[in-house]
Design an enzyme around this catalytic site. Sequence first.
Site, PDB file in Angstrom:
ATOM      1  N   HIS A  73       0.840  -1.201   0.000  1.00 19.17           N
ATOM      2  CA  HIS A  73       0.000   0.000   0.000  1.00 19.17           C
ATOM      3  C   HIS A  73       0.870   1.244   0.000  1.00 19.17           C
ATOM      4  O   HIS A  73       1.796   1.367   0.785  1.00 19.17           O
ATOM      5  CB  HIS A  73      -0.931   0.011   1.221  1.00 19.17           C
ATOM      6  CG  HIS A  73      -2.164  -0.801   0.999  1.00 19.17           C
ATOM      7  ND1 HIS A  73      -3.356  -0.533   1.616  1.00 19.17           N
ATOM      8  CD2 HIS A  73      -2.382  -1.863   0.203  1.00 19.17           C
ATOM      9  CE1 HIS A  73      -4.266  -1.410   1.203  1.00 19.17           C
ATOM     10  NE2 HIS A  73      -3.704  -2.232   0.344  1.00 19.17           N
ATOM     11  N   TYR A 194      -9.127   5.906   7.221  1.00 11.10           N
ATOM     12  CA  TYR A 194      -9.231   6.313   8.629  1.00 11.10           C
ATOM     13  C   TYR A 194     -10.245   7.451   8.666  1.00 11.10           C
ATOM     14  O   TYR A 194      -9.966   8.542   8.163  1.00 11.10           O
ATOM     15  CB  TYR A 194      -7.884   6.804   9.160  1.00 11.10           C
ATOM     16  CG  TYR A 194      -6.861   5.708   9.386  1.00 11.10           C
ATOM     17  CD1 TYR A 194      -6.112   5.178   8.337  1.00 11.10           C
ATOM     18  CD2 TYR A 194      -6.639   5.194  10.662  1.00 11.10           C
ATOM     19  CE1 TYR A 194      -5.178   4.176   8.547  1.00 11.10           C
ATOM     20  CE2 TYR A 194      -5.695   4.190  10.892  1.00 11.10           C
ATOM     21  CZ  TYR A 194      -4.974   3.681   9.833  1.00 11.10           C
ATOM     22  OH  TYR A 194      -4.050   2.691  10.053  1.00 11.10           O
ATOM     23  N   PRO A 286      -4.248   0.868  18.705  1.00 10.34           N
ATOM     24  CA  PRO A 286      -3.963   0.356  17.364  1.00 10.34           C
ATOM     25  C   PRO A 286      -4.071   1.376  16.218  1.00 10.34           C
ATOM     26  O   PRO A 286      -3.745   1.044  15.087  1.00 10.34           O
ATOM     27  CB  PRO A 286      -4.975  -0.771  17.179  1.00 10.34           C
ATOM     28  CG  PRO A 286      -6.050  -0.509  18.168  1.00 10.34           C
ATOM     29  CD  PRO A 286      -5.447   0.244  19.299  1.00 10.34           C
ATOM     30  N   LYS A 290       1.105   0.223  15.083  1.00  9.12           N
ATOM     31  CA  LYS A 290       2.513   0.110  15.477  1.00  9.12           C
ATOM     32  C   LYS A 290       2.845  -1.108  16.362  1.00  9.12           C
ATOM     33  O   LYS A 290       4.030  -1.457  16.512  1.00  9.12           O
ATOM     34  CB  LYS A 290       2.945   1.383  16.229  1.00  9.12           C
ATOM     35  CG  LYS A 290       3.178   2.558  15.318  1.00  9.12           C
ATOM     36  CD  LYS A 290       4.496   2.434  14.567  1.00  9.12           C
ATOM     37  CE  LYS A 290       4.564   3.318  13.349  1.00  9.12           C
ATOM     38  NZ  LYS A 290       4.359   2.635  12.077  1.00  9.12           N
ATOM     39  N   TYR A 374       4.136   6.597  10.035  1.00 15.13           N
ATOM     40  CA  TYR A 374       3.287   5.452   9.677  1.00 15.13           C
ATOM     41  C   TYR A 374       4.097   4.361   8.976  1.00 15.13           C
ATOM     42  O   TYR A 374       3.971   3.185   9.296  1.00 15.13           O
ATOM     43  CB  TYR A 374       2.128   5.922   8.791  1.00 15.13           C
ATOM     44  CG  TYR A 374       1.010   4.900   8.666  1.00 15.13           C
ATOM     45  CD1 TYR A 374      -0.101   4.950   9.511  1.00 15.13           C
ATOM     46  CD2 TYR A 374       1.050   3.882   7.710  1.00 15.13           C
ATOM     47  CE1 TYR A 374      -1.126   4.020   9.413  1.00 15.13           C
ATOM     48  CE2 TYR A 374       0.043   2.945   7.598  1.00 15.13           C
ATOM     49  CZ  TYR A 374      -1.041   3.021   8.448  1.00 15.13           C
ATOM     50  OH  TYR A 374      -2.053   2.087   8.345  1.00 15.13           O
TER      51      TYR A 374
HETATM   52  P1  RFL Z   1       1.381 -11.432  21.661  1.00  6.19           P
HETATM   53  O1  RFL Z   1       0.984 -11.515  20.248  1.00  6.19           O
HETATM   54  O2  RFL Z   1       0.344 -11.050  22.662  1.00  6.19           O
HETATM   55  O3  RFL Z   1       2.016 -12.840  22.066  1.00  6.19           O
HETATM   56  C1  RFL Z   1       2.281 -13.196  23.411  1.00  6.19           C
HETATM   57  C2  RFL Z   1       2.246 -14.699  23.482  1.00  6.19           C
HETATM   58  O4  RFL Z   1       2.639 -15.112  24.800  1.00  6.19           O
HETATM   59  C3  RFL Z   1       1.784 -16.164  25.204  1.00  6.19           C
HETATM   60  N1  RFL Z   1       1.840 -16.220  26.697  1.00  6.19           N
HETATM   61  C4  RFL Z   1       2.498 -17.192  27.385  1.00  6.19           C
HETATM   62  N2  RFL Z   1       3.199 -18.271  26.982  1.00  6.19           N
HETATM   63  C5  RFL Z   1       3.756 -19.077  27.940  1.00  6.19           C
HETATM   64  N3  RFL Z   1       3.630 -18.844  29.277  1.00  6.19           N
HETATM   65  C6  RFL Z   1       2.926 -17.762  29.730  1.00  6.19           C
HETATM   66  N4  RFL Z   1       2.809 -17.537  31.021  1.00  6.19           N
HETATM   67  C7  RFL Z   1       2.335 -16.880  28.757  1.00  6.19           C
HETATM   68  N5  RFL Z   1       1.594 -15.741  28.838  1.00  6.19           N
HETATM   69  C8  RFL Z   1       1.307 -15.358  27.588  1.00  6.19           C
HETATM   70  C9  RFL Z   1       0.437 -15.779  24.648  1.00  6.19           C
HETATM   71  O5  RFL Z   1      -0.442 -16.888  24.544  1.00  6.19           O
HETATM   72  C10 RFL Z   1       0.850 -15.254  23.275  1.00  6.19           C
HETATM   73  O6  RFL Z   1       0.877 -16.261  22.309  1.00  6.19           O
HETATM   74  O7  RFL Z   1       2.599 -10.400  21.885  1.00  6.19           O
HETATM   75  P2  RFL Z   1       3.827 -10.023  20.905  1.00  6.19           P
HETATM   76  O8  RFL Z   1       4.466 -11.240  20.346  1.00  6.19           O
HETATM   77  O9  RFL Z   1       4.597  -9.026  21.675  1.00  6.19           O
HETATM   78  O10 RFL Z   1       3.137  -9.305  19.663  1.00  6.19           O
HETATM   79  C11 RFL Z   1       2.485  -8.071  19.790  1.00  6.19           C
HETATM   80  C12 RFL Z   1       1.320  -7.964  18.788  1.00  6.19           C
HETATM   81  O11 RFL Z   1       0.507  -9.111  18.904  1.00  6.19           O
HETATM   82  C13 RFL Z   1       0.488  -6.698  19.019  1.00  6.19           C
HETATM   83  O12 RFL Z   1       1.314  -5.597  19.337  1.00  6.19           O
HETATM   84  C14 RFL Z   1      -0.326  -6.314  17.765  1.00  6.19           C
HETATM   85  O13 RFL Z   1      -1.297  -7.279  17.469  1.00  6.19           O
HETATM   86  C15 RFL Z   1      -1.001  -4.953  17.952  1.00  6.19           C
HETATM   87  N6  RFL Z   1      -1.868  -4.578  16.828  1.00  6.19           N
HETATM   88  C16 RFL Z   1      -1.354  -4.050  15.661  1.00  6.19           C
HETATM   89  N7  RFL Z   1      -0.012  -3.924  15.504  1.00  6.19           N
HETATM   90  C17 RFL Z   1       0.505  -3.473  14.320  1.00  6.19           C
HETATM   91  O14 RFL Z   1       1.726  -3.357  14.222  1.00  6.19           O
HETATM   92  N8  RFL Z   1      -0.285  -3.172  13.230  1.00  6.19           N
HETATM   93  C18 RFL Z   1      -1.631  -3.277  13.301  1.00  6.19           C
HETATM   94  O15 RFL Z   1      -2.301  -3.035  12.298  1.00  6.19           O
HETATM   95  C19 RFL Z   1      -2.221  -3.684  14.555  1.00  6.19           C
HETATM   96  N9  RFL Z   1      -3.539  -3.828  14.691  1.00  6.19           N
HETATM   97  C20 RFL Z   1      -3.252  -4.746  16.944  1.00  6.19           C
HETATM   98  C21 RFL Z   1      -4.068  -4.338  15.846  1.00  6.19           C
HETATM   99  C22 RFL Z   1      -3.824  -5.316  18.073  1.00  6.19           C
HETATM  100  C23 RFL Z   1      -5.186  -5.467  18.148  1.00  6.19           C
HETATM  101  N10 RFL Z   1      -5.689  -6.083  19.325  1.00  6.19           N
HETATM  102  C24 RFL Z   1      -6.631  -7.109  19.315  1.00  6.19           C
HETATM  103  C25 RFL Z   1      -5.009  -5.875  20.590  1.00  6.19           C
HETATM  104  C26 RFL Z   1      -5.441  -4.488  15.923  1.00  6.19           C
HETATM  105  C27 RFL Z   1      -6.009  -5.003  17.073  1.00  6.19           C
HETATM  106  C28 RFL Z   1      -7.512  -5.075  17.119  1.00  6.19           C
HETATM  107  C1  PHB Z   2      -5.840  -3.993  10.618  1.00 13.49           C
HETATM  108  O1  PHB Z   2      -5.913  -4.228   9.407  1.00 13.49           O
HETATM  109  O2  PHB Z   2      -6.144  -4.836  11.476  1.00 13.49           O
HETATM  110  C2  PHB Z   2      -5.412  -2.649  11.083  1.00 13.49           C
HETATM  111  C3  PHB Z   2      -4.964  -1.731  10.149  1.00 13.49           C
HETATM  112  C4  PHB Z   2      -4.561  -0.465  10.575  1.00 13.49           C
HETATM  113  C5  PHB Z   2      -4.619  -0.142  11.913  1.00 13.49           C
HETATM  114  C6  PHB Z   2      -5.041  -1.078  12.855  1.00 13.49           C
HETATM  115  C7  PHB Z   2      -5.448  -2.340  12.429  1.00 13.49           C
HETATM  116  O3  PHB Z   2      -4.239   1.101  12.318  1.00 13.49           O
END
Ligand code: RFL
Ligand code: PHB
Length: 380
Positions: A73, A194, A286, A290, A374
């Site tokens: 993108h 957005y 989110p 990042k 971004y």
């Molecule tokens: P995770 O993915 O939470 O993984 C942590 C893992 O640790 C396990 N765990 C354990 N394992 C063993 N023993 C224990 N005691 C444990 N406790 C926990 C868990 O089961 C899990 O598997 O953390 P990590 O690896 O630091 O990754 C971070 C990302 O997942 C997170 O920052 C992103 O998803 C945030 N996020 C976004 N980030 C972006 O860069 N771009 C995006 O577009 C974006 N969109 C989002 C998002 C997060 C969202 N939510 C649901 C919070 C959109 C949403 C809606």
């Molecule tokens: C997504 O596609 O899940 C998404 C994209 C952009 C954002 C957050 C989540 O800022």
Amino acid sequence: MTHTRVGIIGAGPAGLLLGHLLSARGVDNVILESRTREHVEHRQRAGILEQNTVDVLRACGAGARMDRQGLVHEGIELRFDRESHRVDFPSLTGGRTVMVYAQTEVVKDLIALREGPLLFEAEALSADPETGVVRYRHDGGQHELRCDFVVACDGFHGIGRAAMPSITTFQRDYPFAWLGILADVPPSCEELIYAHHERGFALHSMRSPHVSRLYLQVDPRDKLADWSDERIWDELETRFAVEGDWKLERGPITDRSITPMRSFVAEPMRHRRLFLAGDAAHIVPPTGAKGLNLAVADVTLLARALAGGEEGLLDGYSETALRRVWRAEHFSYQMTSMLHRDPHQTPFDYRLQLSQLRYTAASPAARACLAENYVGLPLS
Ligand code: RFL
Ligand code: PHB
């Protein structure tokens, strides 16, 4: 398996990528994950990979499917006052872009590449920063893993951060949440939208040419039961409304969740043998996309330090990582404040917010600032 060089807690993107980068450098490591493989591979989360993340995944051999299936993108759309404003990344950032490729797919790719030990349904119970001993539960028994270093990549609710003896935390909770849906319908746009509306924020994203990902700002006390399919689509339609003949296509909703929004940082990210990486150390709302990208930046830095084994590099990890973390915290906070509707805001503050939004849309300098953050600042 009672001893390893690096014990990694958590098989999210941070833990899996760290394991992969270490194995590629010949550093022995073990990953413990409390959930099942099925659960980890299907948890709906991030969708946007910044340029650095794409580069890191390619360089370590984990980018083949991303390059086939990911969507490059070159911009996003800001939408408010029933008007569209495009932010063009390459022209504002010297050619940088982002990739739409779901976190679920990054996780699947890294699990498929894994050659070293990766234990699912292995829950870490404690991690000792002084001795490097991790106690965990697996196969109905309790076990010990002795590690030279332990990296807690166990997310916001993990045990790693609590094991740090002295830590300072910084937090901001927002008075709204995101209702996210996945729908079997081709995206109604080519780039992410957005949207700011007086009723609240909305985001149109996508997972593929056939699957849309959409988000709505909702009250954090709302339950999924409050939001019928029809109410979700009606509200999205209202918030995305624009002059002209643009139409939001509807389709069957296959996944839905409500996520609270917070900013959070824990400092420092290391004590003796224990390191924190990814969501274990910091959370961003989110809106700036990042979270996953910060997790990748942390472990890229940490893999280099752990593979080198030099105390200087290991010592510098926390400070270097935190500089990037705070930049992303500020950007995410700014995007969130600019685009959402704060129910407690004064009319004065709402005027300021609208002024900032109009300035960002109109000024090349303001758009360049948004674009640079971004697509992601270069890795140090
Ligand atoms: P995770 O993915 O939470 O993984 C942590 C893992 O640790 C396990 N765990 C354990 N394992 C063993 N023993 C224990 N005691 C444990 N406790 C926990 C868990 O089961 C899990 O598997 O953390 P990590 O690896 O630091 O990754 C971070 C990302 O997942 C997170 O920052 C992103 O998803 C945030 N996020 C976004 N980030 C972006 O860069 N771009 C995006 O577009 C974006 N969109 C989002 C998002 C997060 C969202 N939510 C649901 C919070 C959109 C949403 C809606
Ligand atoms: C997504 O596609 O899940 C998404 C994209 C952009 C954002 C957050 C989540 O800022």
